[in-house]
Design a protein around this motif. Structure first.
Motif, PDB file in Angstrom:
ATOM      1  N   CYS A   1      -0.756   6.804  -5.194  1.00  0.00           N
ATOM      2  CA  CYS A   1      -0.500   7.868  -4.216  1.00  0.00           C
ATOM      3  C   CYS A   1      -1.368   9.066  -4.576  1.00  0.00           C
ATOM      4  O   CYS A   1      -1.198   9.674  -5.639  1.00  0.00           O
TER       5      CYS A   1
ATOM      6  N   CYS B   1       0.653  12.348  -5.231  1.00  0.00           N
ATOM      7  CA  CYS B   1       1.371  12.325  -6.510  1.00  0.00           C
ATOM      8  C   CYS B   1       0.397  12.481  -7.675  1.00  0.00           C
ATOM      9  O   CYS B   1       0.639  13.273  -8.594  1.00  0.00           O
TER      10      CYS B   1
ATOM     11  N   TRP C   1       6.035   7.084  -7.895  1.00  0.00           N
ATOM     12  CA  TRP C   1       6.223   6.465  -6.582  1.00  0.00           C
ATOM     13  C   TRP C   1       6.872   5.091  -6.734  1.00  0.00           C
ATOM     14  O   TRP C   1       6.830   4.482  -7.798  1.00  0.00           O
TER      15      TRP C   1
ATOM     16  N   LEU D   1       3.546   1.841  -2.198  1.00  0.00           N
ATOM     17  CA  LEU D   1       2.412   2.558  -1.615  1.00  0.00           C
ATOM     18  C   LEU D   1       2.096   2.062  -0.213  1.00  0.00           C
ATOM     19  O   LEU D   1       2.301   0.902   0.109  1.00  0.00           O
TER      20      LEU D   1
ATOM     21  N   CYS E   1       2.829   7.506  -0.887  1.00  0.00           N
ATOM     22  CA  CYS E   1       4.020   6.782  -1.336  1.00  0.00           C
ATOM     23  C   CYS E   1       5.036   6.667  -0.211  1.00  0.00           C
ATOM     24  O   CYS E   1       5.052   7.452   0.730  1.00  0.00           O
ATOM     25  N   CYS E   2       5.886   5.663  -0.334  1.00  0.00           N
ATOM     26  CA  CYS E   2       6.878   5.341   0.701  1.00  0.00           C
ATOM     27  C   CYS E   2       8.021   6.356   0.714  1.00  0.00           C
ATOM     28  O   CYS E   2       8.150   7.197  -0.177  1.00  0.00           O
TER      29      CYS E   2
ATOM     30  N   SER F   1      10.253   6.861  -2.304  1.00  0.00           N
ATOM     31  CA  SER F   1       9.662   7.596  -3.417  1.00  0.00           C
ATOM     32  C   SER F   1      10.032   9.072  -3.290  1.00  0.00           C
ATOM     33  O   SER F   1      10.259   9.570  -2.188  1.00  0.00           O
TER      34      SER F   1
ATOM     35  N   ARG G   1       7.521  11.003  -0.773  1.00  0.00           N
ATOM     36  CA  ARG G   1       7.469  10.568   0.635  1.00  0.00           C
ATOM     37  C   ARG G   1       6.135  10.976   1.292  1.00  0.00           C
ATOM     38  O   ARG G   1       6.090  11.427   2.432  1.00  0.00           O
ATOM     39  N   HIS G   2       5.031  10.767   0.568  1.00  0.00           N
ATOM     40  CA  HIS G   2       3.739  11.267   1.021  1.00  0.00           C
ATOM     41  C   HIS G   2       3.121  10.501   2.185  1.00  0.00           C
ATOM     42  O   HIS G   2       2.329  11.065   2.940  1.00  0.00           O
TER      43      HIS G   2
END
Length: 98
Positions: free
Chosen positions: A21, A24, A32, A35, A46-47, A50, A53-54
């Protein structure tokens, strides 16, 4: 929620921007869970399970609607706008992080 993704024209042949990520990593974190790769620009995020939440944050911030799993053995896509999980017949295998 739509029955099918209406944003398939946003899918591009992208190169993942990072092996983790990128948001991150920029913050010095590696916490995370899974991904995702943006299918418009290649941003790796990231999901939502995580802390950061990116991936969904990227979708909201820039308007790119579709991400694909960046996990080994997973070939699915997620449309953030239509809230639908799908696979594409004939799509190349998904890349996965190392």
């Amino acid at each position: 929620m739509a029955e099918a993704c209406t944003h398939l024209d946003f899918i591009r042949d992208v190169e993942p921007s990072s092996t983790g990520c990128e948001d991150c990593l920029a913050a010095g974190r590696r916490d995370w869970v899974h991904l995702r790769v943006c299918q418009t620009c290649g941003h790796v995020g990231c999901c939502d399970s995580s802390p950061g939440r990116h991936a969904s944050g990227h979708a909201r911030a820039v308007g790119d609607p579709i991400a694909r799993s960046y996990e080994p053995g997973e070939d699915w896509y997620w449309c953030f706008v239509d809230e639908v999980l799908f696979e594409l017949e004939g799509a190349p295998p998904a890349p996965s992080h190392p």
